[in-house]
Motif scaffolding. Structure first.
Motif, PDB file in Angstrom:
ATOM      1  N   CYS A  22      -0.642   0.347   1.173  1.00  0.00           N
ATOM      2  CA  CYS A  22      -0.990  -0.349   2.427  1.00  0.00           C
ATOM      3  C   CYS A  22      -2.488  -0.507   2.638  1.00  0.00           C
ATOM      4  O   CYS A  22      -2.919  -0.894   3.734  1.00  0.00           O
ATOM      5  CB  CYS A  22      -0.383   0.398   3.617  1.00  0.00           C
ATOM      6  N   ARG A  23      -3.273  -0.233   1.631  1.00  0.00           N
ATOM      7  CA  ARG A  23      -4.733  -0.325   1.813  1.00  0.00           C
ATOM      8  C   ARG A  23      -5.186  -1.714   2.252  1.00  0.00           C
ATOM      9  O   ARG A  23      -6.131  -1.860   3.022  1.00  0.00           O
ATOM     10  CB  ARG A  23      -5.439   0.045   0.496  1.00  0.00           C
ATOM     11  N   TYR A 170      -2.811   9.473   3.284  1.00  0.00           N
ATOM     12  CA  TYR A 170      -2.135   8.194   3.527  1.00  0.00           C
ATOM     13  C   TYR A 170      -2.606   7.509   4.811  1.00  0.00           C
ATOM     14  O   TYR A 170      -2.595   6.279   4.902  1.00  0.00           O
ATOM     15  CB  TYR A 170      -0.613   8.328   3.439  1.00  0.00           C
ATOM     16  N   GLY A 174      -4.210   3.811   4.288  1.00  0.00           N
ATOM     17  CA  GLY A 174      -3.436   2.669   4.774  1.00  0.00           C
ATOM     18  C   GLY A 174      -3.448   2.417   6.251  1.00  0.00           C
ATOM     19  O   GLY A 174      -2.855   1.421   6.715  1.00  0.00           O
ATOM     20  N   ALA A 178       0.509   2.041   7.040  1.00  0.00           N
ATOM     21  CA  ALA A 178       1.006   3.131   6.194  1.00  0.00           C
ATOM     22  C   ALA A 178       1.714   4.177   7.042  1.00  0.00           C
ATOM     23  O   ALA A 178       2.763   4.716   6.651  1.00  0.00           O
ATOM     24  CB  ALA A 178      -0.152   3.769   5.424  1.00  0.00           C
TER      25      ALA A 178
END
Length: 514
Positions: A22-23, A170, A174, A178
């Motif tokens: 999800c970056r 995470y 993200g 994320a």
């Protein structure tokens, strides 16, 4: 042990993998904090629910209130579903989404600042958010200590640091998207886990009817002299149970990390779907947790509440389960804790960056700089919460429920009324907001430091928090009516978003013509 470790490693790998995936959604402030305001109903509903229920509920609240009130503690879960989820979405969801986009606010303090035209109000709300989210975050870790000790014999400090690092990875990578996707996966784990655990625990007591019969035979003169009271509809202490229901249900209406979920939802249809999904989720998870805790007294021969505290009840109930179920329980509690932790650190870092540092200390802060600072603050916030959690655990300062009660009471008491009236009432003033902020913060700090100053019913942080929320609903309108009226142009501009005409499909709304 191999089964437990294997399941844990798969769980951690999925969480981190989603964060890295999800970056691309986290390159700007809107994407990092709100997922581009394009999150669908399932992700939003599960993000709301998993942020709502953590290890605090499963280990702390379920154990403590199940012991005190028996199966009547299930009312807390029902209240969480109806008042904390269904009505919260119905009353706040749509209007919050519309006005926060109109005011271009990404956090609750920023909403206060723009809605009431006060930078000092925004800064104060930011400070309250940051300070009172810390004890809540510390309480998340504490819920894991006994479960990990039971399942793995791992040092508590190691457990806390591993969970904090993986959650940080995470969230930092993200951002909100994320967090939302991981919350969805973690929510499914929580639903499956709680159903499996309830079935296993009741089966170990001969089934539901046998367990209920056994609970009806339990007596505790210190709690009540009524026979069978722990298996009754309202339990031994309905008044204090009502305080629990109000704090844990109505409190979500004023918690920044909860309300912020409404900022990100995609559409009108998503609001309606999300409301139903969130309610069902809360009914299963919260209702299940408190229902399970209600049978805690059946294990009174194995647990010493006076010596070990309420936090030992649920782990004791689960200690006799098969290894696979214990692994599921550990992942369930990890899911609950990591989802709430990710929501808290994202809320606190965005608040400090956007509401405190930006414009006040760093003028014309660039978009990339804001995202970078938020990521750095997430690391700092997690580090502080880890240190506090370990120190608290080593010194055994207080119970989980007390930590959470102080945090929820101060935050929800301060923000619930100003936010609600800010959405619906044009005559609400910044003086009314200040009064609500000060009242709740002072009351909850006094309750923590000098509870003997309060009447017996308010010495509990739970009841004090519920009192602050209800008091705020009176304080804001009373103060607003006796202080100078708000700027008419400012208010009309804020509320103009509700009057804008938009085109919708015929199936969603009827036309004015015959």
């Amino acid at each position: 042990m191999a089964i437990k470790l294997g399941m844990l490693l798969v769980f951690f790998a999925v969480m981190v993998g989603i964060g890295l995936y999800c970056r691309r959604h986290a390159s700007d402030v809107n994407g990092f904090v709100l997922g581009g305001r394009s999150v669908g109903p399932w992700l939003t509903a599960f993000a709301y629910g998993t942020s709502y229920f953590s290890a605090v509920v499963f280990v702390g609240y379920a154990g403590q209130f199940g012991w005190k009130y028996g199966v009547a503690a299930t009312w807390a879960g029902i209240g969480n579903a109806i008042l904390g989820s269904l009505l919260a979405w119905a009353v706040l969801g749509r209007r919050t989404r519309i006005i926060t986009q109109h005011l271009d606010s990404a956090t609750m303090p920023e909403f206060f600042g723009k809605r009431f035209g006060s930078r000092s109000l925004k800064i104060a709300a930011s400070a309250i958010t940051f300070l009172f989210l810390i004890p809540y975050t510390a309480s998340l870790y504490n819920g894991l200590s006994r479960l990990f000790g039971m399942a793995f014999d791992i040092d508590y400090a190691v457990c806390v640091m591993v969970m904090a690092v993986l959650t940080g990875v995470y969230v930092i990578a993200g951002g909100y998207m994320a967090t939302a996707i991981n919350d969805f996966i973690q929510g499914i784990i929580m639903i499956v886990g709680i159903v499996a655990v309830i079935a296993a625990v009741l089966n170990s007591q001969g089934g539901f009817m046998a367990a209920l019969d056994g609970l009806a035979r339990v007596s505790d003169p210190a709690a009540s002299s009524t026979p069978g009271v722990f298996a009754s509809f309202f339990g031994p202490d309905p008044l204090n149970l009502l305080g629990v229901v109000l704090l844990t249900s109505l409190g979500t209406w004023g918690l920044p990390q909860m309300v912020q979920k409404f900022y990100a939802i995609k559409s009108e249809t998503a609001v309606h779907k999300g409301m139903i999904i969130s309610t069902v989720f809360a009914l299963i998870v919260a209702g299940g947790c408190y229902f399970l805790g209600g049978f805690g007294r059946l294990f009174s021969d194995q647990v010493d509440v006076a010596a070990d505290g309420y936090d030992s009840i649920i782990p004791t109930m689960l200690s006799g389960l098969p290894d696979v179920l214990i692994a599921i329980v550990v992942i369930l509690v990890l899911s609950a804790s990591m989802s709430t932790l990710s929501s808290l650190v994202l809320a606190s870092s965005s608040t400090l960056t956007l509401d405190f540092l930006k414009d006040n200390f760093v003028k014309d802060m660039k978009e990339k700089t804001q995202v970078l600072i938020m990521r750095v603050l997430i690391v700092i916030f997690i580090a502080i919460s880890v240190v506090i959690a370990i120190v608290q655990y080593r010194s055994n300062v207080t119970f989980i429920a007390q930590l959470m009660g102080i945090s929820w009471g101060a935050l929800a008491g301060a923000f619930l009324a100003p936010f609600l009236y800010g959405l619906y009432w044009k005559k609400a003033t910044k003086a009314g907001c200040w009064a609500s902020f000060l009242f709740s913060v002072v009351v909850m700090l006094a309750n923590m430091l000098a509870p003997q100053l309060f009447p017996a019913v308010l010495r509990s942080s739970i009841n004090a928090g519920a009192f602050c929320m209800l008091a705020g609903l009176v304080i804001v309108p009373v103060v607003s009516l006796v202080t100078p009226k708000p700027d008419r142009k400012l208010v009309d501009d804020a509320f103009s978003c509700y009057d804008q005409k938009v085109l919708v499909r015929q199936r969603e709304a009827l036309g004015d013509g015959e």
